[in-house]
Scaffold this motif. Structure first.
Motif, short mmCIF file in Angstrom:
data_model
loop_
_atom_site.label_atom_id
_atom_site.label_comp_id
_atom_site.label_asym_id
_atom_site.label_seq_id
_atom_site.Cartn_x
_atom_site.Cartn_y
_atom_site.Cartn_z
N ASP A 13 6.85 -0.47 1.65
CA ASP A 13 7.41 -1.31 2.71
C ASP A 13 8.93 -1.24 2.70
O ASP A 13 9.58 -1.25 3.74
CB ASP A 13 6.95 -2.76 2.57
N LYS A 14 9.50 -1.16 1.52
CA LYS A 14 10.96 -1.15 1.39
C LYS A 14 11.57 0.23 1.68
O LYS A 14 12.61 0.33 2.33
CB LYS A 14 11.36 -1.60 -0.02
N ASP A 33 5.36 7.29 8.03
CA ASP A 33 3.98 6.84 7.79
C ASP A 33 3.06 7.96 7.31
O ASP A 33 2.11 7.71 6.57
CB ASP A 33 3.39 6.20 9.05
N GLN A 34 3.35 9.19 7.71
CA GLN A 34 2.48 10.30 7.30
C GLN A 34 2.50 10.52 5.78
O GLN A 34 1.59 11.14 5.23
CB GLN A 34 2.87 11.58 8.02
N TYR A 35 3.54 10.04 5.10
CA TYR A 35 3.63 10.21 3.65
C TYR A 35 3.20 8.97 2.87
O TYR A 35 3.22 8.96 1.65
CB TYR A 35 5.05 10.59 3.24
N ARG A 36 2.83 7.92 3.59
CA ARG A 36 2.42 6.68 2.93
C ARG A 36 1.14 6.93 2.15
O ARG A 36 0.20 7.53 2.63
CB ARG A 36 2.22 5.60 3.98
#
Length: 83
Positions: A62-63, A68-71
């Motif tokens: 989150d920080k 998003d693709q690497y989350r």
């Protein structure tokens, strides 16, 4: 197995050498002494804890995560966290 090849150990350790500011180093040293561990052992335990705790993983992403693709999505399977 070829004579020149070495078998890779499943428990092989990888070296990571973080640079710490003085305050963090002092806290690590004091806590390591209190726990009767080396700073290296304590650092490894703290890193393992963070990398296997879904709330800490989420906080870091989150920080810092901007893509998003690497989350990574931590999934608990048979008592262990997997990404």
């Amino acid at each position: 197995m070829d004579m020149g090849e070495r078998k890779v150990r499943s428990d092989k350790k990888e070296r990571v050498g973080p640079s710490l500011d003085q305050d963090t180093h002092n806290k690590l040293r004091k806590l390591a002494i209190s726990c009767e561990m080396t700073k290296t052992q304590l650092s490894a335990d703290i890193i393992k804890l963070a990398l296997n705790h879904p709330d800490i993983i989420k906080w870091y992403q989150d920080k810092y995560n901007q893509e998003d693709q690497y989350r990574v999505v931590p999934i608990k399977h048979e008592g262990k966290i997997h990404y």
